[in-house]
Design an enzyme around this catalytic site. Structure first.
Site, PDB file in Angstrom:
ATOM      1  CE1 TYR A  37       4.731   2.168  -0.726  1.00  0.00           C
ATOM      2  CE2 TYR A  37       6.883   2.241  -1.767  1.00  0.00           C
ATOM      3  CZ  TYR A  37       5.532   2.557  -1.782  1.00  0.00           C
ATOM      4  OH  TYR A  37       5.011   3.242  -2.832  1.00  0.00           O
ATOM      5  CG  HIS A 193       4.650  -5.875  -6.584  1.00  0.00           C
ATOM      6  ND1 HIS A 193       4.353  -7.146  -6.180  1.00  0.00           N
ATOM      7  CD2 HIS A 193       3.668  -5.088  -6.045  1.00  0.00           C
ATOM      8  CE1 HIS A 193       3.271  -7.152  -5.419  1.00  0.00           C
ATOM      9  NE2 HIS A 193       2.827  -5.911  -5.326  1.00  0.00           N
ATOM     10  NE  ARG A 223       0.848  -4.747   2.130  1.00  0.00           N
ATOM     11  CZ  ARG A 223       0.976  -3.739   1.252  1.00  0.00           C
ATOM     12  NH1 ARG A 223       0.258  -3.712   0.151  1.00  0.00           N
ATOM     13  NH2 ARG A 223       1.818  -2.765   1.469  1.00  0.00           N
ATOM     14  CG  ASN A 225      -1.139   0.455  -0.814  1.00  0.00           C
ATOM     15  OD1 ASN A 225      -0.087   0.924  -0.398  1.00  0.00           O
ATOM     16  ND2 ASN A 225      -1.567   0.669  -2.053  1.00  0.00           N
ATOM     17  CD  GLU A 265      -5.305   0.001  -3.153  1.00  0.00           C
ATOM     18  OE1 GLU A 265      -5.458   0.537  -4.265  1.00  0.00           O
ATOM     19  OE2 GLU A 265      -4.316  -0.740  -2.899  1.00  0.00           O
ATOM     20  CE1 TYR A 316       4.054   3.015  -8.388  1.00  0.00           C
ATOM     21  CE2 TYR A 316       3.088   3.096  -6.194  1.00  0.00           C
ATOM     22  CZ  TYR A 316       3.224   2.472  -7.417  1.00  0.00           C
ATOM     23  OH  TYR A 316       2.526   1.333  -7.683  1.00  0.00           O
TER      24      TYR A 316
END
Ligand code: HEM
Length: 343
Positions: A37, A193, A223, A225, A265, A316
């Protein structure tokens, strides 16, 4: 630009496929052989022709089928679209932004005509021709955000800015990677989050929030993802976990190339003019591993990235069971040669 829209499904018989053109423009998200991340934000400006960055609101061959899938989700579960009462100005902001971008960049498919507050909106692929009064919800068949996001690819959250925080106070969310608008509505940036591992500890959300609180109108940011999904299913919501969760058990060494999809995404964030809210667009792109390996440098890199993931991210993103299968299948495309930095 004229697009040929496909007739296809994202459920049941899963007929979704990418054309060669769409494979070439897929937003492969990895610019190195490992992944962690980061605050990976950059100005949302126009990019190369024939890329997903060519236009700031991207419309592609899956548009009509995605809108049909959204309509089905909403019929079964109207709570996928919600707006708190104070978000009406922001809803009109969103309608204006999406109509203007779609009409400007895809004139063969969309036309917006304004005569003062009297607006006419033509959406040819969906057979819509409506005239309404901007600012008067009674002149539209749905509230403004729902009206336009039934006609725009991607999920949408509108976040309100107050008390130095962002609040998820409206959204249209039918194609999400396992989170729920109905659960998150009314939460702030740190709260929604909450489930994300590692990123809080390394300060990503503190820095991202600070950046977003200062987002300027006319200077959107973006951004990428990513996650992985079994079958080209758009609606992987917690509400429907019972439908897609068991799919993970159906992946085998023989079918992994067809079944596993990289789900990227393209997230863009826009300051809205009247409401000062922020529109968060989550535009989802799917590609099967079989389609992905037709681009050799992606085929070399993806198994290395999957190999590098920290256990918290594997868990996750729900990759625990199928990651070894994917790495095994993809590794035959990795000759071990070095990959260059960049995509
Ligand atoms: C995940 C919303 C901006 C980084 C998520 C989730 C939601 C969300 C709902 C899923 C959490 C869950 O598991 O329940 C939003 C909204 C944003 C926003 C509405 C803007 C207003 C950002 C920004 C960053 C960021 C600017 C970083 C720079 C992440 C990361 C994840 C995440 C790393 C985990 C994703 C994964 O591993 O698949 N976000 N987000 N978000 N968000 Fe955001």
């Amino acid at each position: 630009m004229t697009i040929t829209f496909k007739s296809e499904t994202f459920r049941d018989d899963f007929t979704f496929r990418n054309s060669l053109y769409n494979i070439r423009r897929f937003p492969f998200p990895f610019d190195r052989d490992d992944y962690m991340y980061s605050v990976n934000m950059e100005p949302h400006v126009r990019g190369k022709a024939d890329s997903v960055f060519e236009n700031l609101v991207d419309v592609d061959e899956h548009y009509v089928a995605e809108m049909q899938d959204r309509a089905k989700v909403l019929k079964e579960d109207p709570l996928r679209c919600q707006a708190l009462p104070h978000m009406m100005a922001a809803q009109w902001d969103v309608l204006e932004l999406l109509m203007e971008h779609q009409a400007q960049d895809y004139p063969a498919h969309f036309t917006l005509t304004k005569d003062g507050d009297r607006w006419r909106w033509i959406n040819r692929p969906m057979g819509i021709d409506d005239t309404f009064t901007f600012g008067d919800p009674s002149t539209l068949p749905y509230p403004p955000m729902e009206y336009i996001t039934r006609q725009a690819q991607g999920d949408f959250c509108i976040v309100d800015q107050r008390d130095n925080n962002l609040w998820m106070d409206a959204g249209m969310v039918t194609t999400q990677a396992d989170w729920s608008l109905d659960f998150d509505i009314g939460m702030n940036f740190m709260e929604w989050h909450g489930p994300v591992p590692l990123a809080h500890q390394i300060g990503i959300f503190d820095r991202a929030l600070k950046f977003l609180l200062n987002l300027q109108q006319g200077k959107p940011t973006r951004r990428l993802n990513w996650t992985m999904t079994v079958n080209p299913r758009l609606d992987t919501s917690p509400e429907n976990y019972h439908k897609w969760g068991p799919d993970r058990l159906t992946v085998t060494p023989e079918n992994v190339g067809q079944k596993m999809h990289l789900r990227v995404e393209l997230q863009s964030l826009w300051r809205l003019p009247r409401s000062n809210a922020i529109l968060f667009v989550i535009r989802c792109y799917l590609i099967s591993l079989e389609e992905l390996v037709t681009v050799p440098k992606w085929a070399r890199r993806l198994p290395r990235v999957l190999q590098s993931l920290p256990p918290e991210i594997i868990d996750y993103k729900g990759l625990t069971r199928n990651r070894p299968l994917m790495i095994d299948w993809l590794s035959k495309y990795d000759d071990g040669s070095p990959t260059s930095a960049g995509i």
